[in-house]
Design an enzyme around this catalytic site. Structure first.
Site, PDB file in Angstrom:
ATOM      1  N   ASP A  16       0.856  -1.189   0.000  1.00 40.77           N
ATOM      2  CA  ASP A  16       0.000   0.000   0.000  1.00 40.77           C
ATOM      3  C   ASP A  16       0.895   1.242   0.000  1.00 40.77           C
ATOM      4  OD1 ASP A  16      -1.804   2.019   0.569  1.00 40.77           O
ATOM      5  OD2 ASP A  16      -2.071   1.424   2.672  1.00 40.77           O
TER       6      ASP A  16
ATOM      7  N   ASP B 268      -3.998   4.011   2.474  1.00 44.95           N
ATOM      8  CA  ASP B 268      -5.445   3.811   2.672  1.00 44.95           C
ATOM      9  C   ASP B 268      -5.767   2.393   3.172  1.00 44.95           C
ATOM     10  OD1 ASP B 268      -4.999   2.326   0.401  1.00 44.95           O
ATOM     11  OD2 ASP B 268      -6.538   3.297  -0.818  1.00 44.95           O
TER      12      ASP B 268
ATOM     13  N   ASP C  19      -1.792  -1.169  -3.866  1.00 37.98           N
ATOM     14  CA  ASP C  19      -2.018  -0.412  -5.106  1.00 37.98           C
ATOM     15  C   ASP C  19      -0.854  -0.603  -6.089  1.00 37.98           C
ATOM     16  OD1 ASP C  19       0.009   1.405  -4.102  1.00 37.98           O
ATOM     17  OD2 ASP C  19      -1.569   2.178  -2.776  1.00 37.98           O
TER      18      ASP C  19
ATOM     19  N   ASP D 252      -5.537 -10.285 -15.209  1.00 41.19           N
ATOM     20  CA  ASP D 252      -6.600 -11.250 -14.987  1.00 41.19           C
ATOM     21  C   ASP D 252      -7.760 -10.864 -15.894  1.00 41.19           C
ATOM     22  OD1 ASP D 252      -8.229 -13.186 -13.600  1.00 41.19           O
ATOM     23  OD2 ASP D 252      -6.988 -12.824 -11.825  1.00 41.19           O
TER      24      ASP D 252
ATOM     25  N   ASP E 171     -10.129 -16.151 -15.933  1.00 40.80           N
ATOM     26  CA  ASP E 171     -10.988 -16.605 -14.848  1.00 40.80           C
ATOM     27  C   ASP E 171     -12.028 -17.618 -15.352  1.00 40.80           C
ATOM     28  OD1 ASP E 171     -11.609 -15.833 -11.973  1.00 40.80           O
ATOM     29  OD2 ASP E 171     -13.598 -15.554 -12.858  1.00 40.80           O
TER      30      ASP E 171
ATOM     31  N   GLU F 275      -8.019 -20.725 -15.892  1.00 41.10           N
ATOM     32  CA  GLU F 275      -8.390 -21.283 -14.587  1.00 41.10           C
ATOM     33  C   GLU F 275      -9.395 -22.413 -14.807  1.00 41.10           C
ATOM     34  OE1 GLU F 275     -10.328 -20.202 -10.259  1.00 41.10           O
ATOM     35  OE2 GLU F 275     -11.146 -19.341 -12.093  1.00 41.10           O
TER      36      GLU F 275
ATOM     37  N   HIS G 238      -5.252 -17.302  -4.418  1.00 38.15           N
ATOM     38  CA  HIS G 238      -6.090 -16.469  -3.550  1.00 38.15           C
ATOM     39  C   HIS G 238      -7.427 -17.121  -3.210  1.00 38.15           C
ATOM     40  CE1 HIS G 238      -7.479 -15.986  -7.581  1.00 38.15           C
ATOM     41  NE2 HIS G 238      -8.550 -15.340  -7.172  1.00 38.15           N
ATOM     42  N   ASP G 239      -7.659 -18.335  -3.724  1.00 35.86           N
ATOM     43  CA  ASP G 239      -8.919 -19.026  -3.448  1.00 35.86           C
ATOM     44  C   ASP G 239      -8.742 -20.213  -2.517  1.00 35.86           C
ATOM     45  OD1 ASP G 239     -10.368 -17.369  -5.170  1.00 35.86           O
ATOM     46  OD2 ASP G 239      -9.931 -18.619  -6.911  1.00 35.86           O
TER      47      ASP G 239
HETATM   48  C1  NOJ Z   1     -12.294 -17.496  -9.707  1.00 36.03           C
HETATM   49  C2  NOJ Z   1     -11.466 -16.508  -8.964  1.00 36.03           C
HETATM   50  O1  NOJ Z   1     -10.189 -17.025  -8.743  1.00 36.03           O
HETATM   51  C3  NOJ Z   1     -12.211 -16.198  -7.692  1.00 36.03           C
HETATM   52  O2  NOJ Z   1     -11.437 -15.440  -6.794  1.00 36.03           O
HETATM   53  C4  NOJ Z   1     -13.481 -15.492  -8.046  1.00 36.03           C
HETATM   54  O3  NOJ Z   1     -14.239 -15.277  -6.870  1.00 36.03           O
HETATM   55  C5  NOJ Z   1     -14.316 -16.300  -9.033  1.00 36.03           C
HETATM   56  N1  NOJ Z   1     -13.528 -16.888 -10.070  1.00 36.03           N
HETATM   57  C6  NOJ Z   1     -15.347 -15.442  -9.687  1.00 36.03           C
HETATM   58  O4  NOJ Z   1     -14.745 -14.561 -10.584  1.00 36.03           O
END
Ligand code: NOJ
Length: 544
Positions: free
Chosen positions: A27, A31, A35, A105, A207, A269, A331-332
């Site tokens: 950051d 904030d 960024d 992305d 995605d 993905e 990140h998922d």
């Molecule tokens: C996959 C992404 O990696 C995830 O973070 C997102 O919530 C869903 N697709 C919807 O875009």
């Protein structure tokens, strides 16, 4: 493709991809949210300190942030929270100036419900963009059109009072799915791709690419008999919303756009079993993804025999000209070090960086960052907010916390007097951070850096062959994963002990080898191969 032209490899084959979650990396303006200028400040870290080759940024576009940027309201802009287009141009230039590539992305499956396309679409049934999205009448009883579910809880349909129909959203209701059966939708997305490709970005992570087409008959999805009763979305088999065979021509069209430019790439993905996954490479006549993400290890139990089988099966399933890739964190999914245990995190990283194919590393995994418990008042991720009873399973906030740069307040993610970061900093940040690990020769970070150094100079690691081995005893074979990487003039062995006990390997090699790197960082040099023993949780890279 690689094998057509011997010895010619592309950057996306030999390089290491590093995923940045921009809200959480750095950051620069206090904030509490990361960024683009923050990323620019840390480019030397990426290029020089850890030596990665390409950066993938999770979405940085204008968005109401219902899914933290995966709900895009303008495909050609930058969210002011992240900076300006000038900042982006500078980021791209500075990234290229350091010899790295930049991937964005691309989120083609759905837009934000605030995207002008959707505002038009929902304005009336007669609007020319009505069928850019997927609208259906209520079922005869007035309810949802079919049983399709949202990944994030509840039905995949939301009723629109004004026009009296339901629209489809596979994620939150503010993420309506586009309709790729309408002839104008793909060209509109291609324009967005070209906007960024013309600027010089090196490609896209795409995605949910395998979910872009849905059953035109809108049939109910069948129940999954193997469902464990926990996550409602998994109660159905997604036969009619995922991996529809007519998605392949759409992806081929997207690939054709990339091929109009030099040296660009697309990584899709896709969470599918090997037999389906490899179809997303396309065919030599109809190419699709350069790399369909291979996620099997991200969900696998951390057991040597199982992991070996997954690697061997994937290698066997790849078509001859398809390039492999490996992912251990994103990140998922819960943090790598949390999933495999902190004791095994170095072993896992050694594997990621020495298997055949392109590794993708999630920010912070090079330090051994762990999941951060999120107090209820901080929980923000929609699947966790919508399904509080299973938030600990489906919530993704724990793996998205601020990068740990140093031991100052906010871990150096933002200045000490900045606003509280959008997610809490890990309690362990005073110990686990870049600055302190740089000072410690045997730290996780220095271990990771040593691995990327070896990758950079090693033909065997970059493009050598792969073969795994049975070991001298059932005990060793059950607990260790051992494989060779072999190029014309280099023969390496990777030996990974997945257990907390010492393991005598009984390798099918005799003579002397040389340990180049141990995960413990406390041994190098010559070893007698036939007598090689691995310490608990140790992995070794050995020169034969
Ligand atoms: C996959 C992404 O990696 C995830 O973070 C997102 O919530 C869903 N697709 C919807 O875009």
């Amino acid at each position: 493709m690689p094998n057509d032209t011997k010895n010619k490899y592309f950057w996306w084959q030999t390089g290491v991809i590093y995923q940045i979650y921009p809200r959480s990396f750095m950051d620069s303006d206090g904030d509490g949210i990361g960024d683009l200028n923050g990323i620019i400040q840390r480019l030397d870290y990426l290029a020089d300190t850890i030596g990665v080759d390409a950066i993938w940024l999770s979405p940085i576009f204008p968005s109401p942030m219902h899914d933290f940027g995966y709900d895009i309201s303008d495909y050609r802009g930058i969210h002011p929270m992240f900076g300006s287009m000038n900042d982006f141009d500078r980021l791209l230039k500075e990234t290229h100036g350091r010899g790295m590539k930049l991937l964005l992305d691309l989120v083609p499956n759905h837009t934000s419900d605030e995207h002008p396309w959707f505002l038009e679409s929902r304005s009336s049934r007669e609007n020319p963009k009505r069928d850019w999205y997927i609208w259906r009448d209520p079922s005869p009883d007035g309810g949802v059109p079919n049983n399709w579910l949202s990944h994030f809880g509840g039905p995949a349909w939301t009723f629109d009072e004004k026009t009296g129909q339901y629209y489809l959203h596979q994620f939150v209701r503010q993420q309506p799915d586009l309709n790729y059966r309408h002839p104008e939708v793909l060209p509109a997305m291609v324009e967005a791709m070209r906007f960024w490709l013309d600027k010089g970005v090196d490609g896209f992570r795409v995605d949910v690419i395998s979910k872009m087409m849905k059953d035109p008959l809108f049939r109910d999805e069948p129940p999954d008999p193997a469902w464990n009763g926990v996550r409602p979305y998994l109660s159905l088999l997604h036969t009619y919303t995922s991996n529809m065979q007519d998605v392949h021509p759409v992806i081929h069209e997207m690939r054709k756009v990339l091929d109009l430019y030099d040296d660009r790439m697309m990584v899709g993905e896709i969470y599918l079993p090997n037999a389906d996954l490899v179809k997303y490479y396309g065919t030599p006549e109809k190419r699709e993804c350069h790399l369909p993400f291979n996620f099997q290890l991200i969900a696998a139990p951390w057991e040597a025999t199982l992991v070996r089988k997954m690697v061997d099966d994937y290698e066997a399933a790849l078509p001859p000209d398809a390039w492999p890739n490996w992912v251990l964190g994103n990140h998922d999914r819960h943090r790598l070090a949390t999933r495999v245990t902190p004791a095994q995190a170095r072993v896992a990283n050694m594997m990621l960086l020495t298997l055949r194919g392109t590794p993708t590393c999630y920010y912070g995994d090079e330090l051994g960052m762990e999941n951060v418990p999120i107090p209820p008042e901080y929980v923000q991720d929609p699947p966790a907010v919508n399904q509080p009873e299973i938030a600990h399973i489906v919530g993704r906030d724990p793996e998205r916390t601020p990068m740990q740069w140093d031991d100052s307040p906010h871990a150096g993610f933002s200045s000490p007097d900045a606003k509280r970061p959008w997610l809490p900093v890990a309690d362990n940040y005073k110990m686990v951070n870049v600055e302190s690990q740089l000072k410690d020769k045997k730290s996780f970070l220095n271990f990771f850096r040593t691995l990327t150094d070896y990758r950079n100079i090693s033909p065997a690691l970059k493009f050598g062959s792969y073969r795994s081995f049975d070991l001298g005893s059932a005990e060793a074979t059950g607990h260790c994963f051992v494989y060779e990487r072999k190029a014309e003039k280099e023969h390496l062995l990777v030996a990974l002990n997945f257990s907390g006990q010492e393991q005598k390997l009984g390798l099918p090699f005799s003579g002397t080898g040389k340990i180049l790197l141990s995960t413990t960082m406390n041994r190098t040099g010559d070893v007698d191969l036939s007598g090689l023993t691995l310490q608990p949780n140790e992995g070794c890279l050995i020169f034969l």
